[in-house]
Scaffold this motif. Structure first.
Motif, PDB file in Angstrom:
ATOM      1  N   GLY A 281       0.823  -1.212   0.000  1.00  0.00           N
ATOM      2  CA  GLY A 281       0.000   0.000   0.000  1.00  0.00           C
ATOM      3  C   GLY A 281       0.852   1.255   0.000  1.00  0.00           C
ATOM      4  O   GLY A 281       0.561   2.230  -0.695  1.00  0.00           O
ATOM      5  N   PHE A 282       1.932   1.212   0.765  1.00  0.00           N
ATOM      6  CA  PHE A 282       2.766   2.407   0.898  1.00  0.00           C
ATOM      7  C   PHE A 282       3.530   2.691  -0.405  1.00  0.00           C
ATOM      8  O   PHE A 282       3.650   3.830  -0.843  1.00  0.00           O
ATOM      9  CB  PHE A 282       3.722   2.219   2.076  1.00  0.00           C
ATOM     10  N   LYS A 283       3.996   1.611  -1.027  1.00  0.00           N
ATOM     11  CA  LYS A 283       4.733   1.751  -2.285  1.00  0.00           C
ATOM     12  C   LYS A 283       3.820   2.380  -3.353  1.00  0.00           C
ATOM     13  O   LYS A 283       4.217   3.306  -4.064  1.00  0.00           O
ATOM     14  CB  LYS A 283       5.188   0.368  -2.751  1.00  0.00           C
ATOM     15  N   GLU A 284       2.595   1.858  -3.404  1.00  0.00           N
ATOM     16  CA  GLU A 284       1.627   2.384  -4.380  1.00  0.00           C
ATOM     17  C   GLU A 284       1.437   3.891  -4.160  1.00  0.00           C
ATOM     18  O   GLU A 284       1.448   4.681  -5.095  1.00  0.00           O
ATOM     19  CB  GLU A 284       0.297   1.651  -4.156  1.00  0.00           C
ATOM     20  N   TYR A 285       1.296   4.264  -2.895  1.00  0.00           N
ATOM     21  CA  TYR A 285       1.095   5.680  -2.561  1.00  0.00           C
ATOM     22  C   TYR A 285       2.306   6.528  -2.980  1.00  0.00           C
ATOM     23  O   TYR A 285       2.166   7.574  -3.609  1.00  0.00           O
ATOM     24  CB  TYR A 285       0.837   5.817  -1.050  1.00  0.00           C
ATOM     25  N   ILE A 286       3.497   6.010  -2.680  1.00  0.00           N
ATOM     26  CA  ILE A 286       4.720   6.783  -2.992  1.00  0.00           C
ATOM     27  C   ILE A 286       4.868   6.950  -4.504  1.00  0.00           C
ATOM     28  O   ILE A 286       5.252   8.008  -4.995  1.00  0.00           O
ATOM     29  CB  ILE A 286       5.962   6.055  -2.436  1.00  0.00           C
ATOM     30  N   LEU A 287       4.570   5.868  -5.234  1.00  0.00           N
ATOM     31  CA  LEU A 287       4.711   5.951  -6.695  1.00  0.00           C
ATOM     32  C   LEU A 287       3.737   6.984  -7.265  1.00  0.00           C
ATOM     33  O   LEU A 287       4.103   7.809  -8.095  1.00  0.00           O
ATOM     34  CB  LEU A 287       4.480   4.574  -7.334  1.00  0.00           C
ATOM     35  N   LYS A 288       2.492   6.974  -6.766  1.00  0.00           N
ATOM     36  CA  LYS A 288       1.500   7.960  -7.215  1.00  0.00           C
ATOM     37  C   LYS A 288       1.976   9.363  -6.884  1.00  0.00           C
ATOM     38  O   LYS A 288       1.910  10.275  -7.708  1.00  0.00           O
ATOM     39  CB  LYS A 288       0.165   7.699  -6.487  1.00  0.00           C
ATOM     40  N   LEU A 289       2.477   9.513  -5.681  1.00  0.00           N
ATOM     41  CA  LEU A 289       2.937  10.837  -5.226  1.00  0.00           C
ATOM     42  C   LEU A 289       4.094  11.327  -6.092  1.00  0.00           C
ATOM     43  O   LEU A 289       4.144  12.493  -6.493  1.00  0.00           O
ATOM     44  CB  LEU A 289       3.367  10.740  -3.756  1.00  0.00           C
ATOM     45  N   SER A 290       5.023  10.428  -6.409  1.00  0.00           N
ATOM     46  CA  SER A 290       6.181  10.883  -7.191  1.00  0.00           C
ATOM     47  C   SER A 290       5.752  11.265  -8.613  1.00  0.00           C
ATOM     48  O   SER A 290       6.297  12.195  -9.187  1.00  0.00           O
ATOM     49  CB  SER A 290       7.313   9.856  -7.180  1.00  0.00           C
ATOM     50  N   GLU A 291       4.723  10.570  -9.146  1.00  0.00           N
ATOM     51  CA  GLU A 291       4.186  10.981 -10.457  1.00  0.00           C
ATOM     52  C   GLU A 291       3.640  12.395 -10.370  1.00  0.00           C
ATOM     53  O   GLU A 291       3.928  13.250 -11.203  1.00  0.00           O
ATOM     54  CB  GLU A 291       3.054  10.021 -10.892  1.00  0.00           C
ATOM     55  N   LEU A 292       2.850  12.631  -9.308  1.00  0.00           N
ATOM     56  CA  LEU A 292       2.246  13.966  -9.126  1.00  0.00           C
ATOM     57  C   LEU A 292       3.330  15.034  -8.992  1.00  0.00           C
ATOM     58  O   LEU A 292       3.235  16.112  -9.578  1.00  0.00           O
ATOM     59  CB  LEU A 292       1.382  13.983  -7.865  1.00  0.00           C
ATOM     60  N   LEU A 293       4.381  14.698  -8.243  1.00  0.00           N
ATOM     61  CA  LEU A 293       5.458  15.669  -8.029  1.00  0.00           C
ATOM     62  C   LEU A 293       6.180  15.992  -9.319  1.00  0.00           C
ATOM     63  O   LEU A 293       6.588  17.123  -9.563  1.00  0.00           O
ATOM     64  CB  LEU A 293       6.457  15.145  -6.970  1.00  0.00           C
TER      65      LEU A 293
END
Ligand code: G1P
Length: 296
Positions: A281-293
């Protein structure tokens, strides 16, 4: 040679780098995921064969003792609710090691904190672990302080942990000069507390893990205070180095400075990614966040 069975953890600092939270929560209780940083240090010591641990605390640090105490109301509740796994986690804290606490009356630094351990360590060699330095080792690697204890048994000499750092980080740590006598082991000739980049000996910095013997107390007592009035532990170690009795051990493992906000956050991210329950779950969140960034 006597076994290293005892450890001392200086934990009296105010944690000013983490204000305002440290006004009432001591920095050793700040969690990396779900465990206080102090627990990582204690688990490393226990995994390295340490049986007795003295935590040197100060005023406003009662919470540290409470954490390792019996919690009857909580345990009864977990028992009643049939939450056996959680109950086990809670009970485990009571029986980790033989824990002792002493208060450093006037927090005047690391060497003074160590002086409070004299009666506790007696004639035995002992380990010192600084709470800000969290060392992650995977299951195939010997825990951090165990690597130093092994070096102490092999060489018969007090040992400090060494890590190579970038120039910009040199002024944060004690700095050493010494010849490599075997793989990752240095016979230290010189050690100095927090030099400027211009005055460094090398890029080998000392990280908060030490194995020393009982003569350290007399050495500290005979060490001159710095101009700021504090006796530096590093200056006491220089006495050992001058007698050719100090080894630097470059350890394996990843070290985090849990006293630094950025590294504390990095530690939380990396430990969460290693946690089997959280990692997906955390990895998925981080990957989404880095795309947004990236899009920003
Ligand atoms: C202390 C010691 C320093 C050592 C460092 C390791 O400094 O005084 O010699 O290199 O820990 O983390 P502090 O981090 O308390 O400023």
């Amino acid at each position: 040679m006597k076994k290293v069975r005892k450890a001392v953890i200086p934990a009296a600092g105010f944690g000013t780098r983490f204000l305002p939270v440290t006004k009432s929560v001591c920095k050793e209780m700040l969690p990396i995921v779900d465990k206080p940083t102090l627990l990582y240090i204690i688990e490393e010591a226990v995994a390295s064969g340490i049986e007795d641990i003295l935590v040197v605390t100060g005023r406003n640090k009662k919470i540290l003792e409470d954490f390792f105490d019996y919690t009857p109301e909580l345990d009864a509740l977990l028992e009643n609710d049939g939450k056996r796994e959680l109950l086990e986690i809670s009970k485990k804290m009571e029986n980790l090691a033989n824990l002792y606490f002493v208060r450093q009356k006037h927090p005047v630094g690391f060497a003074d904190a160590v002086m409070n351990a004299k009666a506790f360590t007696g004639d035995e060699p002992f380990a010192i672990l600084l709470g800000d330095d969290v060392i992650y080792t995977d299951k195939d690697t010997v825990p951090g302080i165990q690597q130093l204890i092994d070096c102490y048994y092999d060489t018969g000499k007090p040992t400090v942990a060494v890590m190579e750092v970038a120039d910009s980080d040199v002024p944060k740590y004690a700095n050493i000069k010494g010849e490599e006598i075997s793989k990752n082991r240095y016979a230290i000739e010189k050690i100095v507390e927090k030099p400027s980049i211009q005055n460094k000996f090398t890029n080998n910095a000392v990280i908060g893990r030490y194995v020393v013997e009982r003569d350290i107390y007399d050495i500290i007592r005979n060490t001159k205070p710095s101009p700021k009035g504090e006796v530096y532990f590093t200056d006491a170690l220089q006495t050992l180095a001058s007698e050719n009795r100090l080894i630097g051990c470059k350890f394996e493992g990843k070290r985090y400075d849990a006293g630094n906000k950025l590294e504390f956050l990095q530690a939380n991210v990396e430990y969460a990614l290693r946690d089997p329950e959280l990692s997906d779950g955390f990895k998925e969140y981080i990957l989404k966040l880095s795309e947004l960034l990236k899009q920003k």
